[in-house]
Design an enzyme around this catalytic site. Sequence first.
Site, short mmCIF file in Angstrom:
data_model
loop_
_atom_site.label_atom_id
_atom_site.label_comp_id
_atom_site.label_asym_id
_atom_site.label_seq_id
_atom_site.Cartn_x
_atom_site.Cartn_y
_atom_site.Cartn_z
N ARG A 20 0.83 -1.21 0.00
CA ARG A 20 0.00 0.00 0.00
C ARG A 20 0.86 1.26 0.00
O ARG A 20 0.60 2.20 -0.75
CB ARG A 20 -0.94 0.02 1.21
CG ARG A 20 -2.04 -1.04 1.11
CD ARG A 20 -2.88 -1.11 2.37
NE ARG A 20 -2.03 -1.49 3.49
CZ ARG A 20 -2.12 -0.99 4.72
NH1 ARG A 20 -3.00 -0.08 5.01
NH2 ARG A 20 -1.31 -1.41 5.68
N ASN A 38 -6.27 -2.56 2.55
CA ASN A 38 -6.28 -4.01 2.70
C ASN A 38 -7.72 -4.50 2.75
O ASN A 38 -8.57 -3.87 3.38
CB ASN A 38 -5.58 -4.43 4.00
CG ASN A 38 -4.08 -4.36 3.91
OD1 ASN A 38 -3.50 -4.36 2.84
ND2 ASN A 38 -3.43 -4.27 5.06
#
Length: 93
Positions: A20, A38
């Site tokens: 990320r 997520n």
Amino acid sequence: MEAHAIRARVSGRVQGVWYRRSTQERARQAGVTGYAINLADGRVEVLLCGAREDVEAVTAWLWQGPPNAEVTSVESEEIALAQGEAPDDFITG
């Protein structure tokens, strides 16, 4: 200029490997906004908004990811955003 938007769901070893944060860095370098979060099933969902060529470049990078990632699938779709709906920054969650 109308923002081009892609929503992608990335599978493989993409959690716990800075996926990320690396996506955020790549997107910001390209001038792309959106998010990387997520998902409970182990995937990462990514929204990319910006100029078509910039969004496409970051979308292609999603297959690579950071050094410890092992991407097995990137399912992406173009989505429509109403005027003013594109995020102002790229965030992670």
